[in-house]
Scaffold this motif. Structure first.
Motif, short mmCIF file in Angstrom:
data_model
loop_
_atom_site.label_atom_id
_atom_site.label_comp_id
_atom_site.label_asym_id
_atom_site.label_seq_id
_atom_site.Cartn_x
_atom_site.Cartn_y
_atom_site.Cartn_z
N ASP A 1 0.61 -1.30 -0.14
CA ASP A 1 -0.07 -0.10 -0.16
C ASP A 1 0.77 1.13 -0.10
N ASN A 2 2.04 1.13 0.64
CA ASN A 2 2.72 2.39 0.67
C ASN A 2 3.33 2.60 -0.46
N PHE A 3 3.81 1.62 -1.46
CA PHE A 3 4.38 1.88 -2.82
C PHE A 3 3.19 2.25 -3.72
N ALA A 4 2.09 1.75 -3.55
CA ALA A 4 1.03 2.38 -4.43
C ALA A 4 0.73 3.78 -4.21
N GLU A 5 0.64 4.11 -2.73
CA GLU A 5 0.40 5.46 -2.48
C GLU A 5 1.57 6.37 -3.07
N ALA A 6 2.90 5.82 -2.72
CA ALA A 6 4.05 6.93 -3.20
C ALA A 6 3.97 7.08 -4.88
N LEU A 7 3.52 5.86 -5.60
CA LEU A 7 3.67 6.13 -7.05
C LEU A 7 2.72 7.00 -7.52
N GLY A 8 1.42 7.09 -6.60
CA GLY A 8 0.46 8.17 -7.04
C GLY A 8 0.63 9.55 -6.27
N ASP A 9 1.83 10.01 -5.54
CA ASP A 9 2.09 10.89 -4.80
C ASP A 9 2.64 12.09 -5.94
N ALA A 10 2.12 13.25 -6.14
CA ALA A 10 2.44 14.28 -7.06
C ALA A 10 3.62 14.97 -6.36
N ALA A 11 3.75 15.22 -5.10
CA ALA A 11 4.78 15.70 -4.08
C ALA A 11 6.16 14.94 -4.25
N MET A 12 5.89 13.57 -4.63
CA MET A 12 7.08 12.83 -4.82
C MET A 12 7.75 12.96 -5.99
N TRP A 13 6.72 13.00 -7.02
CA TRP A 13 7.38 12.98 -8.44
C TRP A 13 7.84 14.35 -8.62
N SER A 14 7.22 15.50 -7.86
CA SER A 14 7.72 16.79 -8.26
C SER A 14 9.28 16.79 -7.57
N SER A 15 9.20 16.27 -6.36
CA SER A 15 10.67 16.31 -5.66
C SER A 15 11.65 15.43 -6.36
N LEU A 16 11.47 14.44 -7.22
CA LEU A 16 12.22 13.82 -8.05
C LEU A 16 12.42 14.36 -9.35
N GLY A 17 11.61 15.23 -9.65
CA GLY A 17 11.92 15.97 -10.92
C GLY A 17 12.87 17.12 -10.67
N HIS A 18 12.77 17.66 -9.43
CA HIS A 18 13.60 18.74 -8.96
C HIS A 18 15.12 17.98 -8.76
N THR A 19 15.10 16.85 -8.30
CA THR A 19 16.51 16.02 -8.14
C THR A 19 17.33 15.64 -9.54
N VAL A 20 16.16 15.51 -10.56
CA VAL A 20 16.74 15.31 -11.81
C VAL A 20 17.30 16.58 -12.41
N TRP A 21 16.60 17.48 -12.42
CA TRP A 21 16.87 18.73 -12.97
C TRP A 21 18.26 19.29 -12.16
N PHE A 22 18.44 19.12 -10.78
CA PHE A 22 19.83 19.51 -10.43
C PHE A 22 20.79 18.59 -10.82
N THR A 23 20.65 17.33 -11.21
CA THR A 23 21.72 16.52 -11.51
C THR A 23 22.00 16.94 -13.02
N LEU A 24 21.15 17.39 -13.73
CA LEU A 24 21.42 17.74 -15.05
C LEU A 24 22.32 19.03 -15.18
N ILE A 25 21.94 20.25 -14.43
CA ILE A 25 22.61 21.43 -14.25
C ILE A 25 23.74 21.30 -13.45
N SER A 26 24.18 20.47 -12.82
CA SER A 26 25.29 20.35 -11.95
C SER A 26 26.40 19.31 -12.41
N THR A 27 25.86 18.38 -13.20
CA THR A 27 26.92 17.49 -13.46
C THR A 27 27.72 17.77 -14.69
N VAL A 28 27.10 18.54 -15.84
CA VAL A 28 27.89 18.95 -16.88
C VAL A 28 28.86 19.95 -16.35
N PRO A 29 28.42 20.89 -15.71
CA PRO A 29 29.56 21.95 -15.53
C PRO A 29 30.77 21.31 -14.53
N LEU A 30 30.04 20.49 -13.74
CA LEU A 30 31.10 20.09 -12.80
C LEU A 30 32.21 19.01 -13.61
#
Length: 301
Positions: free
Chosen positions: A65-94
């Motif tokens: 049930d926790n996994f099903a709730e997490a997969l439908g959690d918009a806040a989790m996907w939003s924070s995951l998107g922020h993580t991916v975006w930070f990875t993109l804009i930091s990895t290339v210049p680093l």
């Protein structure tokens, strides 16, 4: 005459196989690995299947049930998107800035030890010191950067309170803080390139740019790929500087998934749900690592 008794044979197999010496040397590590890695992994996986909470003493089994709730959690996907975006804009210049710094030092700048110290020293600072220093630099009224913008006649920037700028400001801080590690690895790789390759190219009339593109960069391809993989994994786990500088703000625009896990588990008291999000993120990181490893293997072939 009685026949003499046979002397006992030394070194005969006794039925018990001797313990391999390598296992004895590895045993302390295996014990620590099991206690501090395998056991927490198993405990966290079990917790993700329960409704464990800091405010409840008898957690119940809830299955997936926790996994099903997490997969439908918009806040989790939003924070995951922020993580991916930070990875993109930091990895290339680093990676690219580290390469430029390593090339500058390797070409023979005067006072090389000063440049090496200057480029690598920030990496030795703790994250608290780095975050506090850059918060001062980003101050809207008294910060150095806005003061320079004012001198140039440009509009001042709300570095850490503007949703469109805050993540870039954190990436810039991370670049200054951690680029020294990649710089050191690339500098070591540059120094290991055989000199006879450059001498042969110079005899053939190759200029500096031709030597860079035909010798230096191809020789750095393998270590560059390794650095890129390590940097991606490090950026995906970003938490400290974000939490200290913006606490995920403004309006959650910089909150990475690790901070969301922290908020859910230790602010919302839902440890079971936080564990489920952790394992979803862990699975995504494993998939990304497997893809990168496969790409590296294919490139080597």
């Amino acid at each position: 005459m009685s026949s003499p008794q046979a002397a006992p044979r030394t070194g005969a197999p006794s039925g018990r196989r001797p313990v391999p010496p390598g296992l004895l040397f590895a045993l302390p590590f295996l014990v620590l690995f099991a206690v501090f890695m395998l056991w927490p992994l198993g405990q966290g996986l079990w917790m993700s299947l329960t409704d464990t909470s800091l405010s409840a003493h008898s957690p119940g089994f809830v299955g997936v049930d926790n996994f099903a709730e997490a997969l439908g959690d918009a806040a989790m996907w939003s924070s995951l998107g922020h993580t991916v975006w930070f990875t993109l804009i930091s990895t290339v210049p680093l990676v690219l800035v580290a390469l430029v710094l390593a090339l500058l030092v390797h070409t023979g700048l005067p006072g090389q030890w000063v440049w090496r110290l200057a480029f690598f020293a920030p990496y030795l600072l703790p994250v608290g010191v780095v975050s506090l220093l850059w918060i001062w630099l980003y101050q809207p009224d008294l910060g150095l950067y806005n003061h320079l913008l004012h001198i140039l006649g440009l509009e001042q920037v709300a570095w850490l309170s503007d949703e469109s700028v805050a993540m870039w400001a954190i990436a810039l801080t991370t670049l200054w803080w951690t680029v020294g590690f990649n710089f050191l690895l690339l500098l070591a790789a540059l120094q290991s390139i055989p000199d006879h390759l450059y001498e042969a190219a110079a005899i053939d009339g190759a200029g500096a740019w031709r030597r860079l593109w035909s010798i230096t960069l191809p020789q750095l391809a393998r270590i560059g790929a390794v650095i890129t993989v390590l940097q991606i994994l490090a950026s995906l786990k970003v938490f400290d500087q974000v939490y200290l500088m913006t606490k995920g703000g403004p309006n959650g625009s910089t909150r990475p998934v690790v901070e969301y896990i922290y908020d859910v588990g230790f602010t919302g008291y839902r440890l079971g749900y936080a564990s489920a999000i952790s394992y979803i993120f862990f699975a995504l990181v494993l998939i990304a690592s497997a893809v990168q490893y496969a790409a590296l293997r294919r490139r080597e072939k």
